[in-house]
Design an enzyme around this catalytic site. Structure first.
Site, PDB file in Angstrom:
ATOM      1  CB  THR A   1      -1.172   0.131   1.289  1.00 13.01           C
ATOM      2  OG1 THR A   1      -1.674  -1.225   1.170  1.00 13.01           O
ATOM      3  CG2 THR A   1      -1.715   1.350   1.177  1.00 13.01           C
ATOM      4  CE  LYS A  41      -5.233  -1.604   1.606  1.00 16.00           C
ATOM      5  NZ  LYS A  41      -4.007  -2.304   1.812  1.00 16.00           N
ATOM      6  CE  LYS A  49       2.385   1.875   4.787  1.00 15.04           C
ATOM      7  NZ  LYS A  49       1.837   0.981   3.478  1.00 15.04           N
TER       8      LYS A  49
END
Length: 290
Positions: free
Chosen positions: A99, A174, A242
């Site tokens: 990701t 995502k 993150k």
């Protein structure tokens, strides 16, 4: 994809190890590299070939899959002097399942095309359970025709595989996934603590609500871990933070309000201050516990 093609796999952590194992079981020759060599030992016992460097793996692989930690790691493994794109063969298919940022995915795609390679951003959802069971959701950005060539490989790791569009589309998808999870994790944690404080049997409560309108992966897969006090990582808090930062930055660029996402990030950051960065995302439950 022809099984005579050699797959290179970089990043054999919590999820990557299971994913690479499925490729081996699928009959492919798999080269592996990880910064911590010991994390590849089980795969080598299964038949994987250890490579000492990214350069060595890139030179000797036809398809290269990566799932590493942060965008800076993705950039280093693909775009540095000793990285994949400088050493892979023309025609190599590059699949980044980390990701990362849509911007970086587009940059990798552009650089790969200049070298005659095909690049895909293909982040996943499903955590350690999805990786172990080969039931990951895989969101793919990149050339649609070339996508058909890698689809048989992706089906060894996931069951819900969607081509979302050109380079960057997988990462944008995502981010939508992580935005949905962020607020949901707060709701699941609050619900489980509420049930406990009300004097209810949390497991019975879970049986009643997980198949109704409240149903979600977080409720059915992570709430049981909360109840048991199991906070081992299926997905690290530090990596979720993150992801949330990437999503917030992207949403801000679009002028979109994401108050739930920002609150979730704040709560998780408070857990990190208490040393929980390497716990699983279900450890948000601890924030609410008395």
């Amino acid at each position: 994809m022809n099984k005579e093609k050699v797959i290179g796999f970089i990043g054999t952590g919590v999820m990557g190890k299971s994913m690479a194992s499925h490729l081996l079981k699928g009959g492919y020759t798999v080269n592996v590299y990880n910064r911590t060599k010991s994390k590849t030992d089980e795969l080598v016992k299964e038949g994987a070939v250890w490579c000492r460097t990214v350069k060595e793996l890139a030179t000797n692989s036809d398809i290269i899959i990566t799932i590493v930690g942060y965008p800076k790691d993705v950039e280093a493994v693909y775009l540095s002097e000793d990285g994949i794109i400088n050493h892979a063969k023309q025609g190599t298919h590059l699949i980044d399942m980390t990701t990362s940022t849509p911007t970086l995915a587009k940059q990798i795609d552009k650089t790969a095309k200049e070298k005659g390679m095909f690049a895909f951003d293909a982040p996943v959802s499903g955590g350690d359970i999805g990786a172990k069971e080969a039931k990951l959701a895989i969101m793919v950005g990149g050339d649609e025709e070339a996508f058909q060539h890698i689809l048989p490989i992706l089906t060894l790791m996931g069951t819900n595989i969607q081509h979302q569009g050109e380079a960057g589309a997988g990462q944008y998808t995502k981010m939508a996934n992580q935005i949905a999870i962020a607020s949901n994790m707060m709701g699941v944690s609050e619900a489980m603590v509420y049930a406990k404080e009300a004097g209810l049997d949390q497991e019975k409560v879970l049986k009643s609500i997980e198949t109704g309108a409240a149903g979600s992966f977080s409720l059915s897969k992570l709430a049981p871990r909360m109840i048991k006090g199991d906070f081992e990582p299926g997905f690290y808090i530090k990596h979720f933070i993150k992801d949330m930062k990437i999503a917030i930055d992207s949403a801000d660029e679009m002028g979109i309000q994401t108050p739930g996402l920002k609150l979730a990030k704040q709560l998780y950051e408070e857990l990190v201050e208490k040393g929980e960065e390497n716990a699983g995302t279900q450890a948000l439950y601890k924030y609410y516990m008395k």
